[in-house]
Design a protein around this motif. Structure first.
Motif, mmCIF file in Angstrom:
data_model
loop_
_atom_site.group_PDB
_atom_site.id
_atom_site.type_symbol
_atom_site.label_atom_id
_atom_site.label_comp_id
_atom_site.label_asym_id
_atom_site.label_seq_id
_atom_site.Cartn_x
_atom_site.Cartn_y
_atom_site.Cartn_z
ATOM 1 N N ARG A 7 -7.903 16.316 26.979
ATOM 2 C CA ARG A 7 -8.210 15.819 28.450
ATOM 3 C C ARG A 7 -9.210 14.643 29.011
ATOM 4 O O ARG A 7 -10.415 14.797 28.527
ATOM 5 C CB ARG A 7 -8.295 16.968 29.692
ATOM 6 N N GLU A 20 -4.108 13.627 30.201
ATOM 7 C CA GLU A 20 -4.034 14.203 29.026
ATOM 8 C C GLU A 20 -2.542 13.638 27.935
ATOM 9 O O GLU A 20 -1.623 13.075 28.360
ATOM 10 C CB GLU A 20 -3.575 16.019 29.784
ATOM 11 N N THR A 74 -7.890 23.142 23.718
ATOM 12 C CA THR A 74 -8.592 21.703 24.282
ATOM 13 C C THR A 74 -9.555 20.673 24.068
ATOM 14 O O THR A 74 -10.412 22.061 24.042
ATOM 15 C CB THR A 74 -8.337 22.153 26.228
ATOM 16 N N GLU A 76 -11.916 18.317 25.940
ATOM 17 C CA GLU A 76 -12.347 17.288 26.868
ATOM 18 C C GLU A 76 -13.435 16.276 26.426
ATOM 19 O O GLU A 76 -13.847 16.054 25.862
ATOM 20 C CB GLU A 76 -12.539 18.257 28.064
#
Length: 84
Positions: A7, A20, A74, A76
């Motif tokens: 992301r 993303e 994930t 980021e």
């Protein structure tokens, strides 16, 4: 090889042209190498000054090659930003 989502926030999102995208990598270093290949130019420069969260946990000063990525995880990308 783990698969997950990267992301992008603020300037990283603008430079990537997307909020993303998927990754397929075992380490943060491998995931970022893939990002640099897909998005040469401004995003590469933004990554140099960004901090990273892996599944909500800050990477801090750890070497990116030592940060393992989980299946379904994930990453980021948080560039510096002003304000509060």
């Amino acid at each position: 090889m783990a698969a997950g989502t990267i992301r992008y926030w603020a300037a990283a999102k603008a430079a990537a042209g997307t909020a993303e995208e998927p990754y397929a990598a075992d380490t943060l270093a491998e995931a970022l190498d893939g990002v640099r290949e897909r998005h040469p130019g401004e995003l590469t420069r933004v990554l140099l000054r960004s901090s990273f969260l892996i599944d909500g946990n800050p990477v801090g000063t750890r070497g990116h090659e030592t940060v393992r990525l989980a299946e379904g995880g994930t990453v980021e990308v948080l560039p510096p930003f002003a304000g509060g």
